[in-house]
Design a protein around this motif. Structure first.
Motif, PDB file in Angstrom:
ATOM      1  N   ALA A   4      -0.054 -34.693  64.541  1.00  0.00           N
ATOM      2  CA  ALA A   4       1.019 -34.192  65.400  1.00  0.00           C
ATOM      3  C   ALA A   4       1.160 -35.055  66.648  1.00  0.00           C
ATOM      4  CB  ALA A   4       0.745 -32.739  65.784  1.00  0.00           C
ATOM      5  N   VAL A   5       1.854 -36.169  66.497  1.00  0.00           N
ATOM      6  CA  VAL A   5       2.072 -37.100  67.603  1.00  0.00           C
ATOM      7  C   VAL A   5       3.458 -36.869  68.174  1.00  0.00           C
ATOM      8  CG1 VAL A   5       2.209 -39.519  68.282  1.00  0.00           C
ATOM      9  CG2 VAL A   5       0.553 -38.802  66.552  1.00  0.00           C
ATOM     10  N   GLU A   6       3.551 -36.743  69.491  1.00  0.00           N
ATOM     11  CA  GLU A   6       4.829 -36.524  70.162  1.00  0.00           C
ATOM     12  C   GLU A   6       5.333 -37.835  70.760  1.00  0.00           C
ATOM     13  OE1 GLU A   6       4.975 -33.178  72.799  1.00  0.00           O
ATOM     14  OE2 GLU A   6       3.448 -32.095  71.665  1.00  0.00           O
ATOM     15  N   GLY A   7       6.614 -37.865  71.101  1.00  0.00           N
ATOM     16  CA  GLY A   7       7.204 -39.069  71.659  1.00  0.00           C
ATOM     17  C   GLY A   7       7.679 -40.008  70.565  1.00  0.00           C
ATOM     18  N   LEU A   8       7.977 -41.241  70.956  1.00  0.00           N
ATOM     19  CA  LEU A   8       8.441 -42.232  70.002  1.00  0.00           C
ATOM     20  C   LEU A   8       7.338 -42.589  69.007  1.00  0.00           C
ATOM     21  CD1 LEU A   8      10.398 -44.618  72.394  1.00  0.00           C
ATOM     22  CD2 LEU A   8      11.354 -42.919  70.823  1.00  0.00           C
ATOM     23  N   PRO A   9       7.710 -42.956  67.777  1.00  0.00           N
ATOM     24  CA  PRO A   9       6.704 -43.345  66.779  1.00  0.00           C
ATOM     25  C   PRO A   9       5.791 -44.444  67.308  1.00  0.00           C
ATOM     26  CG  PRO A   9       8.868 -43.150  65.775  1.00  0.00           C
ATOM     27  CD  PRO A   9       9.086 -43.043  67.254  1.00  0.00           C
ATOM     28  N   SER A  10       4.516 -44.331  67.009  1.00  0.00           N
ATOM     29  CA  SER A  10       3.552 -45.297  67.536  1.00  0.00           C
ATOM     30  C   SER A  10       2.379 -45.432  66.586  1.00  0.00           C
ATOM     31  CB  SER A  10       3.063 -44.852  68.918  1.00  0.00           C
ATOM     32  OG  SER A  10       1.989 -45.650  69.349  1.00  0.00           O
TER      33      SER A  10
END
Length: 273
Positions: free
Chosen positions: A108-114
């Motif tokens: 569950a990563v938030e923000g722009l894809p990284s």
């Protein structure tokens, strides 16, 4: 103006203190290998209480008093605009900056894809809400240069001291959980203290802007308050929520921490004003 009298330089020094308190808290990872959920909740609650109290006494209340001297608009409208812009700014940063919360699922990563490592994403989640803390200190010191009765060095110091106090447990709340990610104690410490490096940067920026443009001072104070309240509601309180039904009896740790933090910040603001 001498360097030592410059509000920008004073803001920088003050946030070196807040950064140092973050590093001091992060150093606890050398002595402890884990942190109880109840203790973490208390730390997050304490930080919430400090930020809520600072938002009103140190930022919103002075903004309401300064607004009539700098704008023809009603004070409530000036402060309302600044407050909402602060929240919108953090909402935008939350959507853009890749980050991840400690309690979130690993995917569950938030923000722009990284493709950043999880440890970096976890640190960025804390770094994000250190931005308004640095802004609050910077704007408070910058306001001193405008000569308003409510803007004093003592009031600005109370903001820095309050932020610094809550940064100590915050540093530990970053570094110690990183141990569970398999990082060495030294790397956990370095990541923990690095989460506070944004505070001197944002403090200098905030102080510079309000000293150059007096008319934006009440907006800037309210902006910092809005950003801080956004962090409390969006990040800190949800992070501290008990997710295991068996642990609902421990939810009072969050409330106790928030009450203590609010009281400490209130005393600092009133006693040092």
């Amino acid at each position: 103006m001498r360097l030592m009298d410059s509000p920008i330089f004073l803001a920088f020094l003050a946030t070196l203190f807040t950064w140092g308190m973050t590093a001091l808290g992060a150093a606890l990872v050398f002595f402890f290998k884990d942190i109880k959920k109840s203790m973490l909740n208390t730390m997050l609650g304490f930080a919430s209480g400090v930020m809520i109290a600072a938002s009103f006494w140190s930022l919103l209340n002075p903004a309401l008093e300064m607004a009539p001297d700098t704008s023809s608009l009603p004070a409530w409208l000036v402060v309302g605009i600044g407050f909402m812009l602060g929240g919108i700014f953090l909402w935008g940063a939350d959507k853009l900056l890749p980050h991840q919360h400690f309690s979130a699922d690993k995917n569950a990563v938030e923000g722009l894809p990284s493709h950043l490592r999880r440890s970096i994403l976890l640190v960025l989640s804390i770094t994000l809400h250190n931005i308004p803390e640095g802004l609050a200190v910077g704007v408070a010191f910058g306001a001193v240069a405008n000569g308003h009765d409510t803007a004093t060095i003592a009031a600005a110091l109370s903001v820095a001291i309050g932020i610094g106090i809550q940064n100590f447990p915050e540093g530990a709340a970053v570094s110690i959980p990183l141990r569970r990610e398999g990082l060495s104690r030294f790397r956990c410490f370095m990541y923990g203290q690095a989460s506070g490096i944004v505070e001197p940067i944002s403090a200098v920026l905030g102080a510079f802007l309000v000293t150059q443009m007096r008319s934006i001072l009440p907006y800037a104070l309210a902006f910092a308050a809005g950003a801080m309240i956004f962090v409390v509601i969006e990040e800190l309180i949800p992070e501290a929520q008990i997710r295991d039904p068996k642990e609902y009896s421990k939810a009072h740790f969050v409330t106790a921490g928030a009450m203590i933090g609010f009281t400490v910040m209130m005393i600092l603001d009133v006693a040092l004003a």
